[in-house]
Design an enzyme around this catalytic site. Structure first.
Site, PDB file in Angstrom:
ATOM      1  N   PRO A  11       0.786  -1.224   0.000  1.00 14.72           N
ATOM      2  CA  PRO A  11       0.000   0.000   0.000  1.00 14.72           C
ATOM      3  C   PRO A  11       0.824   1.284   0.000  1.00 14.72           C
ATOM      4  CG  PRO A  11      -0.165  -1.123   2.114  1.00 14.72           C
ATOM      5  CD  PRO A  11       0.507  -2.070   1.164  1.00 14.72           C
ATOM      6  N   ASN A  12       0.336   2.228  -0.754  1.00 12.75           N
ATOM      7  CA  ASN A  12       0.859   3.604  -0.863  1.00 12.75           C
ATOM      8  C   ASN A  12       2.121   3.712  -1.702  1.00 12.75           C
ATOM      9  OD1 ASN A  12      -1.174   4.874   0.814  1.00 12.75           O
ATOM     10  ND2 ASN A  12      -0.235   3.769   2.517  1.00 12.75           N
ATOM     11  N   ARG A  19       5.408  12.147  -2.884  1.00  5.96           N
ATOM     12  CA  ARG A  19       5.364  12.678  -1.513  1.00  5.96           C
ATOM     13  C   ARG A  19       6.583  12.134  -0.770  1.00  5.96           C
ATOM     14  NH1 ARG A  19       0.403  13.589   1.123  1.00  5.96           N
ATOM     15  NH2 ARG A  19       1.869  14.347   2.682  1.00  5.96           N
ATOM     16  N   TYR A  24      11.727   8.487   0.848  1.00  2.00           N
ATOM     17  CA  TYR A  24      11.614   7.452  -0.183  1.00  2.00           C
ATOM     18  C   TYR A  24      12.263   7.828  -1.519  1.00  2.00           C
ATOM     19  CZ  TYR A  24       8.272   5.612   3.177  1.00  2.00           C
ATOM     20  OH  TYR A  24       7.691   5.135   4.321  1.00  2.00           O
ATOM     21  N   ASN A  75       7.961  -5.795  -1.514  1.00  3.12           N
ATOM     22  CA  ASN A  75       7.979  -4.700  -0.538  1.00  3.12           C
ATOM     23  C   ASN A  75       6.554  -4.615  -0.013  1.00  3.12           C
ATOM     24  OD1 ASN A  75       7.977  -2.412   0.966  1.00  3.12           O
ATOM     25  ND2 ASN A  75       9.079  -1.143  -0.528  1.00  3.12           N
ATOM     26  N   ALA A  78       3.464  -1.050   4.560  1.00  7.88           N
ATOM     27  CA  ALA A  78       2.957  -1.086   5.942  1.00  7.88           C
ATOM     28  C   ALA A  78       2.482  -2.478   6.354  1.00  7.88           C
ATOM     29  CB  ALA A  78       1.830  -0.070   6.102  1.00  7.88           C
ATOM     30  N   GLU A  99      12.711  -9.773   0.542  1.00 14.62           N
ATOM     31  CA  GLU A  99      11.946  -8.624   1.043  1.00 14.62           C
ATOM     32  C   GLU A  99      12.786  -7.365   0.852  1.00 14.62           C
ATOM     33  OE1 GLU A  99      11.073  -9.042   5.217  1.00 14.62           O
ATOM     34  OE2 GLU A  99      10.063  -7.094   5.345  1.00 14.62           O
ATOM     35  N   HIS A 101      12.916  -3.092   1.438  1.00 17.24           N
ATOM     36  CA  HIS A 101      12.402  -1.811   1.952  1.00 17.24           C
ATOM     37  C   HIS A 101      13.295  -0.705   1.451  1.00 17.24           C
ATOM     38  CE1 HIS A 101       9.482  -3.686   4.527  1.00 17.24           C
ATOM     39  NE2 HIS A 101      10.413  -4.560   4.860  1.00 17.24           N
ATOM     40  N   ARG A 108      13.908   3.769  11.957  1.00 16.78           N
ATOM     41  CA  ARG A 108      12.670   4.549  12.011  1.00 16.78           C
ATOM     42  C   ARG A 108      11.874   4.212  13.279  1.00 16.78           C
ATOM     43  NH1 ARG A 108       9.797   4.539   6.349  1.00 16.78           N
ATOM     44  NH2 ARG A 108       8.751   6.295   7.380  1.00 16.78           N
TER      45      ARG A 108
END
Ligand code: CA2
Length: 148
Positions: A11-12, A19, A24, A75, A78, A99, A101, A108
């Protein structure tokens, strides 16, 4: 027949490059897909590149991968930190999972430090920006072809 690697984005991630560039970067998901396709072509791999904001759609895509894919680069965004459903689906998939990121989740907020997916992944790449996707592809290119 060319091996197919599924690249799954949670998601996102469709908002990448639009943004929060300080976290990112400025590349869009389409930019990542283009670079990955160019590298996959050099390496004789085929890609199925997918993004969804819906947990069930990602689970369905992993089920599809069971029949179709020689590996998964994921990835989970969330859902990394919340989704036992995605972990359970990956546990039904027999080939390697990497995986990725973009950010270093360990630098974080504490809630990002744990990923359910990591226990299933052969490898985890975090914090190397979008390069992580290409490095994950490199892993699959370096693997012996099944049956060769
Ligand atoms: O660092 C990563 O790749 C993450 O998987 C990205 C997720 C985050 O929830 C994980 O903890 C780490 C967030 C993806 C959201 O992407 C955005 C991109 C641009 C603008 C807003 C969100």
């Amino acid at each position: 027949m060319q091996q197919v690697i599924y690249v799954l984005n949670g998601p996102n991630l469709n908002l990448l490059g639009k943004r929060q560039p300080e976290i990112y970067g400025t590349e869009t998901l389409a930019d990542i897909e283009l670079k990955m396709r160019a590298k996959a072509k050099q390496q004789g791999l085929e890609l199925d590149f997918f993004q969804s904001n819906h947990e069930g759609a990602i689970v369905d895509k992993i089920h599809e991968a069971r029949e179709m894919a020689a590996g998964i680069i994921i990835n989970p965004a969330a859902y990394s930190h919340t989704s036992v459903a995605i972990l359970d689906a990956l546990n039904t998939f027999d080939a390697p999972v990497i995986e990725v990121h973009i950010s270093n989740i360990h630098q974080r907020e504490a809630f990002r430090h744990h990923s359910w997916v990591s226990s299933r992944a052969e490898g985890v790449i975090a914090g190397l920006g979008t390069l992580g996707y290409l490095l994950a592809l490199e892993y699959f290119a370096s693997m012996p072809v099944a049956g060769a």
